[in-house]
Design a protein around this motif. Sequence first.
Motif, mmCIF file in Angstrom:
data_model
loop_
_atom_site.group_PDB
_atom_site.id
_atom_site.type_symbol
_atom_site.label_atom_id
_atom_site.label_comp_id
_atom_site.label_asym_id
_atom_site.label_seq_id
_atom_site.Cartn_x
_atom_site.Cartn_y
_atom_site.Cartn_z
ATOM 1 N N MET A 1 0.854 -1.192 0.000
ATOM 2 C CA MET A 1 0.000 0.000 0.000
ATOM 3 C C MET A 1 0.892 1.246 0.000
ATOM 4 S SD MET A 1 -2.848 1.222 2.830
ATOM 5 C CE MET A 1 -3.871 -0.219 2.548
ATOM 6 N N ASN A 2 0.661 2.174 -0.975
ATOM 7 C CA ASN A 2 1.471 3.386 -1.026
ATOM 8 C C ASN A 2 0.997 4.381 0.032
ATOM 9 O OD1 ASN A 2 -0.794 4.810 -2.077
ATOM 10 N ND2 ASN A 2 -0.250 4.171 -4.161
ATOM 11 N N GLN A 4 -0.370 7.378 -0.226
ATOM 12 C CA GLN A 4 -1.686 7.978 -0.440
ATOM 13 C C GLN A 4 -2.800 7.016 -0.029
ATOM 14 O OE1 GLN A 4 -2.786 8.878 -4.494
ATOM 15 N NE2 GLN A 4 -4.184 10.503 -3.850
ATOM 16 N N ASP A 5 -2.696 5.769 -0.452
ATOM 17 C CA ASP A 5 -3.709 4.772 -0.087
ATOM 18 C C ASP A 5 -3.773 4.597 1.428
ATOM 19 O OD1 ASP A 5 -4.357 4.369 -2.706
ATOM 20 O OD2 ASP A 5 -3.111 2.583 -2.952
ATOM 21 N N SER A 6 -2.623 4.623 2.070
ATOM 22 C CA SER A 6 -2.579 4.488 3.524
ATOM 23 C C SER A 6 -3.280 5.655 4.204
ATOM 24 C CB SER A 6 -1.123 4.404 3.993
ATOM 25 O OG SER A 6 -1.050 4.336 5.407
ATOM 26 N N GLN A 7 -3.057 6.862 3.684
ATOM 27 C CA GLN A 7 -3.696 8.046 4.254
ATOM 28 C C GLN A 7 -5.204 8.013 4.059
ATOM 29 O OE1 GLN A 7 -1.513 11.090 2.161
ATOM 30 N NE2 GLN A 7 0.030 11.294 3.782
ATOM 31 N N LEU A 8 -5.644 7.554 2.890
ATOM 32 C CA LEU A 8 -7.077 7.475 2.622
ATOM 33 C C LEU A 8 -7.735 6.406 3.498
ATOM 34 C CD1 LEU A 8 -7.169 7.880 -1.265
ATOM 35 C CD2 LEU A 8 -7.811 9.571 0.459
ATOM 36 N N SER A 9 -7.042 5.317 3.721
ATOM 37 C CA SER A 9 -7.573 4.270 4.612
ATOM 38 C C SER A 9 -7.708 4.787 6.032
ATOM 39 C CB SER A 9 -6.656 3.041 4.581
ATOM 40 O OG SER A 9 -6.654 2.435 3.309
ATOM 41 N N ARG A 12 -10.714 7.041 6.172
ATOM 42 C CA ARG A 12 -11.965 6.271 6.195
ATOM 43 C C ARG A 12 -12.256 5.756 7.603
ATOM 44 N NH1 ARG A 12 -15.251 3.908 2.467
ATOM 45 N NH2 ARG A 12 -13.807 4.362 0.733
ATOM 46 N N GLN A 76 -11.126 13.220 -2.995
ATOM 47 C CA GLN A 76 -11.113 11.793 -2.688
ATOM 48 C C GLN A 76 -11.604 11.530 -1.266
ATOM 49 O OE1 GLN A 76 -6.926 11.027 -3.860
ATOM 50 N NE2 GLN A 76 -7.749 9.415 -5.175
ATOM 51 N N GLN A 77 -11.173 12.372 -0.325
ATOM 52 C CA GLN A 77 -11.642 12.223 1.049
ATOM 53 C C GLN A 77 -13.145 12.482 1.141
ATOM 54 O OE1 GLN A 77 -8.915 15.089 2.806
ATOM 55 N NE2 GLN A 77 -7.852 13.462 3.929
ATOM 56 N N ASP A 309 -14.463 11.665 -9.479
ATOM 57 C CA ASP A 309 -13.171 11.111 -9.086
ATOM 58 C C ASP A 309 -12.032 11.701 -9.910
ATOM 59 O OD1 ASP A 309 -11.599 9.203 -7.529
ATOM 60 O OD2 ASP A 309 -11.313 8.141 -9.420
#
Length: 395
Positions: A1-2, A4-9, A12, A76-77, A309
């Motif tokens: 997981m990069n 950005q994906d980690s931050q979005l997770s 969430r 995205q958020q 998106d």
Amino acid sequence: MNVQDSQLSAFRAEAREWLDKNFPKSLAHRGDEYFDIAPRYPEGEDWAAWRKAMCSKGWGTPTWPTEYGGGGLTRQQTLILRDELEKIGGFIPLTGIAVSMFGPTLLEYGTAEQKQRHIPPICRGETIWCQGYSEPGAGSDLASLKTRAEDIGDNFLVNGQKIWTSGSMHAHWCFCLVRTDTSHKHEGISFLLIDMKSPGVEVRPITLISGKQSFAEVFFTDVKVPKENLVGGLREGWTIAKRLMQFEREGIGARRMTVGELRPLDEVAREYIGTDAEGRIADLDLRARIVRHQMWERAHRLTVARVADEAKTGPSEATSVLKNAASHALQTRGEMLTEIMGFQGIGWDGDDYTQTEKDSMKQMLQNKAHSIYGGTYEVQANIISKRILGMLDHQ
């Protein structure tokens, strides 16, 4: 997981936890009671608590800058927040023209003083705005407007009439297109903010075929407007107006029905039409048309999500595509519901019809205006042909 994906997770998880603690369970799936052009928010402790909680968090206007009371979220958020809200039957408790159209436009074109004065009250759900665009002789050809704003020193003196002014009977303020130069059509228009309590402002509600009074005529007679209420430069109103209409069409293009019969058409048809021996809708032709319509609706919803998106800086000409697609979907659905319900689908009043049947009939009539307001179907087709397909006029 990069990263950005980690931050979005992580976001969430944060949103899910916060919503679980703050969203009143009694309001689940009741968002349709909020949505109106000029919001008149429901009363009650849970409604007030939910609005206060979301506005304090800044999530009532999630993408707006935190310095004005917004959430400061990325697009995205915001999509994640809306997804988590949908899972629990929740909704963002701010709606109307101020949030969907005027606020984003003022953030782009307003002065620091104008933004500081008007954006925070919108973020708190305290002010209602209306749109002074259409006139009796200037609808689709909006640039033909005649409402005048005369320079009288420290103020403009406004005289003229607007029509189909959504929610103006409840509004505190009006963002208004006025003519400050009669020698040019488009270049003679300016964008002015008018306090609806100003002497000389008169509002006359219009009763629609649905029985609602969502719109009104607004008359301006010698209304004094301070010059600091001019947004952008003098005669730059048409540029600002076009940008605002992109925000308007983005909202219209994503809109869904919120009253009447909300079930999928195939479920409604099974109840009113009946099924054959194999459990299919008995009418073969109707069955095929329902499938075709549901495919269209699904494609439209997916396109709305994809455009949101992919957007980087807000709406684009793609909003014209979405508005026309939404008009087709809403109008087709309303007409098919009336057909499916038969005599029960033409009810207006009385005990012979359920409330859902009566609401569906009124919604079907209201949907007829969907291809007119916010720019007609034909106007959107011209925008699509010129700005997306690159087609030019040929004399």
